[in-house]
Design a protein around this motif. Structure first.
Motif, mmCIF file in Angstrom:
data_model
loop_
_atom_site.group_PDB
_atom_site.id
_atom_site.type_symbol
_atom_site.label_atom_id
_atom_site.label_comp_id
_atom_site.label_asym_id
_atom_site.label_seq_id
_atom_site.Cartn_x
_atom_site.Cartn_y
_atom_site.Cartn_z
ATOM 1 N N GLN A 22 8.153 -2.981 7.050
ATOM 2 C CA GLN A 22 8.072 -1.612 6.997
ATOM 3 C C GLN A 22 7.724 -0.492 8.099
ATOM 4 O O GLN A 22 7.820 0.595 8.323
ATOM 5 C CB GLN A 22 7.742 -1.066 5.655
ATOM 6 N N ASN A 44 4.955 -5.419 -0.841
ATOM 7 C CA ASN A 44 4.787 -4.178 -1.335
ATOM 8 C C ASN A 44 3.131 -3.977 -1.510
ATOM 9 O O ASN A 44 2.780 -2.685 -1.748
ATOM 10 C CB ASN A 44 5.363 -3.886 -2.713
ATOM 11 N N ASP A 71 -0.810 -0.838 -3.727
ATOM 12 C CA ASP A 71 0.724 -0.768 -3.654
ATOM 13 C C ASP A 71 1.190 0.131 -2.974
ATOM 14 O O ASP A 71 0.664 1.425 -3.201
ATOM 15 C CB ASP A 71 1.178 -0.711 -5.285
ATOM 16 N N TRP A 72 1.943 -0.035 -1.870
ATOM 17 C CA TRP A 72 2.443 0.901 -0.818
ATOM 18 C C TRP A 72 3.284 2.066 -2.044
ATOM 19 O O TRP A 72 3.153 3.291 -1.457
ATOM 20 C CB TRP A 72 3.444 0.463 -0.015
ATOM 21 N N ASN A 73 3.749 1.573 -3.042
ATOM 22 C CA ASN A 73 4.521 2.795 -3.763
ATOM 23 C C ASN A 73 3.793 3.112 -4.954
ATOM 24 O O ASN A 73 4.376 3.904 -5.815
ATOM 25 C CB ASN A 73 5.799 1.876 -4.357
ATOM 26 N N SER A 74 2.272 3.103 -4.783
ATOM 27 C CA SER A 74 1.582 3.592 -5.967
ATOM 28 C C SER A 74 1.198 4.963 -6.032
ATOM 29 O O SER A 74 0.075 5.262 -6.837
ATOM 30 C CB SER A 74 0.308 2.545 -6.528
ATOM 31 N N GLN A 75 1.509 5.610 -4.986
ATOM 32 C CA GLN A 75 0.887 6.977 -4.878
ATOM 33 C C GLN A 75 -0.555 7.054 -4.797
ATOM 34 O O GLN A 75 -1.267 7.682 -5.523
ATOM 35 C CB GLN A 75 1.442 7.988 -6.179
#
Length: 972
Positions: free
Chosen positions: A391, A426, A440-444
């Protein structure tokens, strides 16, 4: 070496040219600033060690330098001529110098160094001084001289070339040459000078032959050099190319960057052509014609470059000292930046890095351009850095924990993250102060934390096959399996305090744990399978950064970069001797076959294939051998007096690559090798005891290579008072003094006896006279025997025994003198005299002879009196006639007692000798007969003392199965 602007005719011309040059540089600079403002260019130069006044140099201005045949580096500076051995700068000066500045260094066939000052004076070294060459009169300006064939110095006179024969010390030829420039070059036969007006190069030989080489009209020369029949030349001003002339034709043009001001060119190691310009430094391989350009040292006014016999490059400058370059392949990118963290982006040939000022940059290694991704405007160091290849996202930690996604930089939290490792596309694993966890890149911006106790987490790796996590903490090394069950990994039941971890991915992976004090542990299946320490080849047992790349393990210690090949088990070491800066080493990354090291003095790079071990054997050169601060010749074996025992040996160590980190050992005779103090260049041996000495010295460099052993032999003699002849004189003197004193005593006793004879009756006069005469004769006989025994000990070399017995003899002599005038003495005094006498006699028999002196119960040794020296003759006869000829153990027994009437003292003298019969046989065979004067004298004394019983048998002999017994009856 700098040559003046010879072809410029006025100061106005010079000012005009420099003014134009400055305007041009300004325009170019503005263009570069505007065109590269978003992606600034990174400079890349070789790594060097700086030698300047801050590092012990006498000056920062060096006009010329060279290495002589022995290996010393010579510097022509604004402060004079210096010789450098890697440790000390030694000045060579002359009172006849017209100014201190010296340049144009040359070496003749005899090893003398020649140089010039800018007034045209020539000087040469002799011993430790600088001598002025009076035969070469200066012409008032600087024209380079050159030495041909090691003997002929080619110098400029008044429109002529002077050939000076160094051996004969005279000018042998003056050859006309018109309009020469100051610069000169040579080959094996000719000395070349360029004439600008005639546009040709004239070569002059030592025998007077001259050749002319015309240059093409489109080319001109100021600086030139010759190599393998090719002439390389370049103009001084507006130089765009360096030309190669071969067989009268230009065969190659080496382009320069822009129109440059050339300061000098030189041939380096008969292979490289060095070109020093205002726009940078060029190095051209004359064999392959490849060119290397170093633009970022334009702030250094380079005067000369040499390559020494170790392969190091030395670059002299004006006002900037000397740049010492161990390897041109070890480069530094932006030495002004303090790099702290690296992350390789392999596929793009880029590298991500953080600095100590909270900055993140991306560096394109192809174009050497950088892109600033974050500037925190604080002095917080970037301590962890991660790049997501899929990414193209970045995580890093400095004052906070950040994420960079495209142009956006966001804060995750105020965490002190020490290490970041990927789990999957991730998630990443993080190690922080007080916890470990996953992000986690998507865990805010949330981190799922887990802990194994109140510990500091330092590093983390994950085994992707088993999903096991390995954690380096302040409380040991731990393994968490996929179910988060923890197991501590120990070695011999001791905890492993690791600073950093690396992993070799495999079905059965290997974990590498770098520790602060115990080296590196190799771990498989939670067990230590290998341990690397300083004894194994580590530069230091403190390892704080480690990484795995292409089946090689790389790590950082405080002062070194090291690698370990897992196939060959070989360790390579790179230190400042190889070109690493002396600044702190912070991180390491590898891309393809290149190593990148983050330091506080720039980003260092070098190929993984670079050799890390020198093949040059260090060299030791002895300078002086001083005895009590007086120098003596080195090439002789000296015999020194006992008080010439303070030795000082001065030497140089030639191992420039080791940067002074050499070890000097010395050995005295066959003792163990001893290590001298670091940087010591002299060996001081104070107050050496008398002996033969062999002093050996050697050097071991940073790579473990040993020099040839240097040996000095000398002898320190014994003091005269410890020699045999000295003690022989002393003994003879004592014997003479004793004899003279005894003779005087005898004369005195005779005079006293004569006076008493007038007062006593004839009978008493006769008795006293006889008794005194017998005593004097007996005393004289005893002394000669004693001196003879001591003399034998000296002859046999038993100095200690002889000295002890000489003292014994002196005391005995004193006692003899004290009691010689007495009629009687106590038995205790007689025993004391006998003991001293028998100790002296024991010297003749060593351990084979023993004696005993005993007393009966009825006798009082302090009360009972006997005539002095009465028993000694019998003891002497027992030794001389009974024990002297006996083999084996020899014993003598003396016993004192009273008879039953208590009117007589009985003395028994008993020996285990050969007996009287055999003794008489031996005496009969001798040419010189021994009389029995001492025994008969004792009989006469006993008769005189008996008074009323003159016919009584006072001495009785008894032959024993082994030896003889003598019974002596002494009237009280």
């Amino acid at each position: 070496m700098i040559i003046g602007l010879y072809i410029l005719k006025s100061h106005k011309q010079i000012h005009s040219i420099f003014k134009c040059t400055n305007h041009l540089i300004a325009v170019i600079s503005l263009f570069l600033v505007f065109s590269l403002s978003n992606h600034p260019l990174f400079g890349q130069d070789f790594s060097y060690r700086l030698l300047d006044k801050a590092h012990g140099m006498p000056t920062n201005t060096v006009y010329d330098l060279m290495q002589d045949k022995r290996g010393f580096i010579w510097l022509g500076t604004d402060k004079g001529l210096y010789r450098y051995d890697g440790s000390e700068f030694k000045l060579f000066s002359s009172k006849k110098q017209d100014g201190k500045s010296l340049s144009n260094l040359m070496e003749d066939g005899n090893g003398k160094i020649w140089c010039q000052n800018f007034s045209g004076q020539f000087f040469y070294t002799e011993a430790d001084s600088l001598q002025f060459c009076q035969q070469l009169a200066p012409i008032g300006s600087f024209f380079q001289g050159r030495i041909l064939q090691g003997r002929y110095l080619m110098s400029m006179g008044n429109r002529s070339v002077r050939v000076f024969d160094i051996k004969l010390k005279k000018i042998t030829r003056n050859l006309f040459q018109e309009y020469p420039t100051p610069h000169a070059s040579i080959d094996d036969e000719y000395c070349y000078r360029f004439s600008g007006i005639l546009n040709k190069i004239t070569g002059t030989s030592a025998n007077g032959k001259q050749i002319e080489i015309s240059l093409p009209k489109e080319a001109t020369a100021f600086y030139h050099t010759i190599n393998n029949g090719k002439i390389y030349f370049v103009p001084k001003l507006n130089a765009t190319h360096v030309y190669t002339l071969e067989n009268g034709k230009i065969t190659n043009k080496i382009p320069l960057v822009g129109a440059s001001l050339v300061q000098n060119i030189s041939l380096i190691d008969q292979q490289y052509l060095g070109i020093y310009t205002s726009s940078g430094f060029y190095l051209v391989d004359t064999q392959s014609q490849t060119k290397r350009y170093f633009p970022n040292i334009t702030d250094k006014n380079i005067t000369a470059v040499i390559k020494d016999n170790e392969g190091n490059f030395w670059i002299s400058t004006i006002n900037s000292g000397i740049l010492f370059v161990p390897s041109l392949s070890m480069k530094v990118i932006e030495p002004q930046l303090s790099f702290s963290k690296l992350k390789a982006i392999d596929k793009k040939n880029k590298i991500l890095f953080g600095t100590t000022k909270n900055e993140i940059y991306q560096l394109n290694l192809n174009t050497l351009t950088k892109q600033n991704l974050h500037n925190g405007h604080t002095n917080d160091e970037v301590v962890s850095l991660h790049y997501d290849n899929l990414q193209q996202r970045i995580l890093f930690s400095s004052d906070k924990f950040y994420q960079i996604n495209g142009p956006k930089v966001s804060t995750i939290g105020k965490y002190a993250i020490k290490d970041i490792k990927p789990i999957d596309k991730n998630r990443v694993l993080v190690a922080a102060t007080g916890f470990a966890g996953t992000y986690d890149w998507n865990s805010q911006n949330k981190i799922e934390q887990f802990s194994i106790g109140q510990v500091r987490f330092r590093s983390v790796v994950i085994d992707s096959s088993s999903k096991s996590i390995f954690l380096a903490t302040s409380d040991g090394l731990w393994k968490l399996d996929s179910a988060k069950r923890k197991t501590e990994i120990k070695v011999q039941n001791e905890r492993i305090s690791a600073l950093d971890l690396a992993i070799r991915p495999a079905t059965n992976p290997t974990i590498f744990a770098a520790t602060s004090t115990k080296g590196i542990y190799f771990i498989e299946n939670s067990r230590v399978i290998k341990h690397l320490t300083k004894q194994s080849g580590l530069e230091d047992d403190g390892v704080y950064k480690i990484t795995f790349h292409n089946n090689q393990l790389w790590w950082l210690t405080e002062k070194a970069v090291q690698s370990y090949n897992l196939q060959t088990n070989q360790i390579q070491t790179f230190t400042k001797a190889d070109g690493l800066p002396e600044a702190d080493l912070k991180d390491i990354a590898l891309i393809n076959d290149t190593v990148y090291v983050a330091t506080l003095a720039g980003l260092v790079s070098f190929p993984t294939t670079q050799a890390s071990r020198s093949t040059f054997i260090p060299k030791m050169i002895l300078h002086t051998f001083e005895v009590n601060k007086v120098p003596l010749p080195l090439n002789q074996q000296h015999t020194l007096a006992y008080n010439q025992n303070n030795i000082d040996i001065r030497f140089s160590v030639l191992s420039y690559r080791s940067a002074g980190e050499v070890k000097v050992y010395y050995q005295i005779n066959d003792k163990a090798w001893e290590l001298l103090a670091p940087n010591a260049r002299s060996l001081n041996l104070p107050e050496l005891s008398p002996d033969n000495y062999q002093i050996r010295l050697k050097v071991v460099d940073a790579d473990g290579l040993e020099s040839k052993v240097q040996t000095l032999n000398f002898k320190v003699k014994q003091p005269f008072w410890t020699t045999i002849w000295f003690w022989a004189i002393i003994l003879g003197s004592i014997a003479f003094i004793v004899y003279a004193i005894n003779r005087q005593n005898l004369k005195r006793l005779k005079r006293e006896a004569a006076l008493k004879a007038e007062k006593l009756t004839l009978e008493k006069d006769l008795q006293v006279h006889l008794l005194t005469a017998i005593k004097s004769q007996m005393n004289q006989h005893f002394m000669y025997n004693t001196l003879n025994a001591i003399q034998e000990q000296f002859l046999y070399g038993n100095k200690t025994i002889a000295s002890e017995q000489l003292s014994n003899f002196t005391q005995l002599t004193r006692q003899i003198l004290d009691v010689s005038s007495k009629r009687t003495i106590s038995i205790a005094a007689e025993i004391d005299i006998l003991t001293k006498y028998l100790d002296l006699e024991k010297m003749r028999f060593s351990e084979e002879f023993s004696y005993t002196i005993s007393l009966g119960d009825n006798i009082d040794e302090d009360y009972h009196q006997i005539p002095p020296f009465l028993i000694q003759p019998f003891a002497e006869n027992a030794i001389r006639h009974g024990l002297l000829h006996k083999q084996g153990e020899k014993t003598l027994e003396i016993h004192f007692d009273l008879d039953t009437s208590e009117e007589n003292i009985i003395c028994i003298v008993k020996d285990n000798g050969i007996g009287r019969a055999k003794a008489n046989e031996i005496n009969a065979k001798r040419l010189k007969k021994f009389d029995s004067f001492s025994t008969s004298a004792s009989k006469e004394r006993l008769k005189l003392l008996s008074g009323d019983s003159p016919n009584k048998n006072f001495i009785e002999y008894q032959d024993l199965p082994e030896g003889t017994e003598v019974k002596i009856t002494i009237p009280i």
